[in-house]
Write a protein that holds these residues in place. Structure first.
Motif, PDB file in Angstrom:
ATOM      1  N   ILE A  52      16.953   7.194  32.292  1.00 22.07           N
ATOM      2  CA  ILE A  52      15.704   7.935  32.074  1.00 22.07           C
ATOM      3  C   ILE A  52      15.674   9.204  32.924  1.00 22.07           C
ATOM      4  O   ILE A  52      15.276  10.280  32.454  1.00 22.07           O
ATOM      5  CB  ILE A  52      14.489   7.033  32.389  1.00 22.07           C
ATOM      6  CG1 ILE A  52      14.388   5.918  31.343  1.00 22.07           C
ATOM      7  CG2 ILE A  52      13.202   7.856  32.415  1.00 22.07           C
ATOM      8  CD1 ILE A  52      13.382   4.848  31.686  1.00 22.07           C
ATOM      9  N   ASP A  53      16.102   9.095  34.177  1.00 19.24           N
ATOM     10  CA  ASP A  53      16.128  10.265  35.065  1.00 19.24           C
ATOM     11  C   ASP A  53      17.046  11.354  34.514  1.00 19.24           C
ATOM     12  O   ASP A  53      16.716  12.554  34.571  1.00 19.24           O
ATOM     13  CB  ASP A  53      16.583   9.860  36.468  1.00 19.24           C
ATOM     14  CG  ASP A  53      15.541   9.031  37.205  1.00 19.24           C
ATOM     15  OD1 ASP A  53      14.373   9.029  36.763  1.00 19.24           O
ATOM     16  OD2 ASP A  53      15.907   8.367  38.198  1.00 19.24           O
ATOM     17  N   THR A  56      15.308  13.038  31.413  1.00 15.60           N
ATOM     18  CA  THR A  56      14.223  13.955  31.784  1.00 15.60           C
ATOM     19  C   THR A  56      14.774  15.204  32.464  1.00 15.60           C
ATOM     20  O   THR A  56      14.226  16.300  32.307  1.00 15.60           O
ATOM     21  CB  THR A  56      13.194  13.253  32.699  1.00 15.60           C
ATOM     22  OG1 THR A  56      13.864  12.700  33.825  1.00 15.60           O
ATOM     23  CG2 THR A  56      12.483  12.141  31.947  1.00 15.60           C
ATOM     24  N   VAL A  60      14.121  16.128  28.238  1.00 14.57           N
ATOM     25  CA  VAL A  60      13.462  15.187  27.338  1.00 14.57           C
ATOM     26  C   VAL A  60      12.150  14.737  27.976  1.00 14.57           C
ATOM     27  O   VAL A  60      12.120  14.318  29.133  1.00 14.57           O
ATOM     28  CB  VAL A  60      14.347  13.957  27.059  1.00 14.57           C
ATOM     29  CG1 VAL A  60      13.626  12.972  26.142  1.00 14.57           C
ATOM     30  CG2 VAL A  60      15.676  14.382  26.444  1.00 14.57           C
ATOM     31  N   SER A  61      11.055  14.833  27.226  1.00 11.31           N
ATOM     32  CA  SER A  61       9.752  14.436  27.743  1.00 11.31           C
ATOM     33  C   SER A  61       9.679  12.926  27.930  1.00 11.31           C
ATOM     34  O   SER A  61      10.247  12.159  27.141  1.00 11.31           O
ATOM     35  CB  SER A  61       8.652  14.883  26.766  1.00 11.31           C
ATOM     36  OG  SER A  61       7.401  14.301  27.105  1.00 11.31           O
ATOM     37  N   ARG A  62       8.964  12.473  28.967  1.00 12.93           N
ATOM     38  CA  ARG A  62       8.799  11.036  29.184  1.00 12.93           C
ATOM     39  C   ARG A  62       8.099  10.388  27.997  1.00 12.93           C
ATOM     40  O   ARG A  62       8.314   9.212  27.703  1.00 12.93           O
ATOM     41  CB  ARG A  62       7.993  10.795  30.462  1.00 12.93           C
ATOM     42  CG  ARG A  62       8.748  11.072  31.743  1.00 12.93           C
ATOM     43  CD  ARG A  62       9.947  10.170  31.904  1.00 12.93           C
ATOM     44  NE  ARG A  62       9.595   8.784  32.095  1.00 12.93           N
ATOM     45  CZ  ARG A  62       9.575   8.171  33.263  1.00 12.93           C
ATOM     46  NH1 ARG A  62       9.912   8.838  34.363  1.00 12.93           N
ATOM     47  NH2 ARG A  62       9.257   6.900  33.364  1.00 12.93           N
TER      48      ARG A  62
END
Length: 208
Positions: A52-53, A56, A60-62
């Motif tokens: 995820i880190d 982003t 890429v938006s959360r």
């Protein structure tokens, strides 16, 4: 004469329009194994957060990263007909929406390097295909009209050009282009190509 005026025919029409995709949906899987459930969960959580880190960091938006599946299951070996516990498997699947398709290859490669163990689906689509669908719908109606005229000429009857009934038989959507891949160590080059927006209609005409 009244029976002749009430004669009808039903014809189908199809329209197709090509469009460039501007949206990509990626399914990323993170699978971990350990003899202790807590270890498998911790490892999976760390890997998932790393993925995820990385996403982003690449823009890429959360809000475009969602958990689509989370599963914990014990794994067993069968020896001489007996079930023997081996380890726990934890599988976390993320659905990632990419709005800049030029970044797809880089994003997949970064996710794999960060800990993703599977890329199960890469699906290109058109974010707003309504205008393309309306164009395809117009083509579908014209296609049906052409069929009706051909049938009327072949049957030597006079077609009433005003339809009695028109029905759409599909919902507006682009035919998806999907890439399947599993257990990737490095992302391959990804080409988006083009998508086809398809519309189908059924039209009833009267004739005499």
């Amino acid at each position: 004469m009244r029976e002749q005026l009430n004669q009808t025919m039903v014809v189908g029409g199809t329209g197709m329009v090509s469009g460039k995709p501007d949206l990509v949906s990626i399914q990323l899987g993170i699978t971990t194994h350990a003899a202790q459930l807590s270890d498998a969960l911790t490892d999976n959580s760390d890997r998932s957060q790393s993925v995820i880190d990385q996403l982003t960091a690449l823009g890429v938006s959360r809000e475009d990263i969602q958990t689509s599946l989370f599963n914990v299951s014990p794994q067993y070996d069968y020896i001489d007909g007996q079930q023997h516990f081996r380890e726990y498997e934890v599988h976390h699947q993320l659905k990632v929406t990419v709005r800049d398709i030029q970044d797809v290859g880089e994003i997949i490669d970064a996710a794999v390097r960060a800990g993703a163990t599977e890329v199960s689906s890469i699906q290109f689509s058109i974010d707003n295909s309504s205008e393309l669908y309306e164009e395809a719908l117009t083509k579908a109606v014209r296609n049906a009209q052409s069929h009706a005229l051909a049938l009327a000429q072949a049957a030597e009857v006079v077609l009433n050009h005003v339809p009695v009934h028109i029905q759409e038989t599909t919902q507006p959507q682009a035919m998806p282009f999907t890439v399947q891949a599993m257990k990737m160590s490095k992302a391959p080059p990804i080409e988006s190509g083009v998508l086809e927006v398809v519309a189908n209609v059924m039209i009833t005409y009267s004739y005499r």
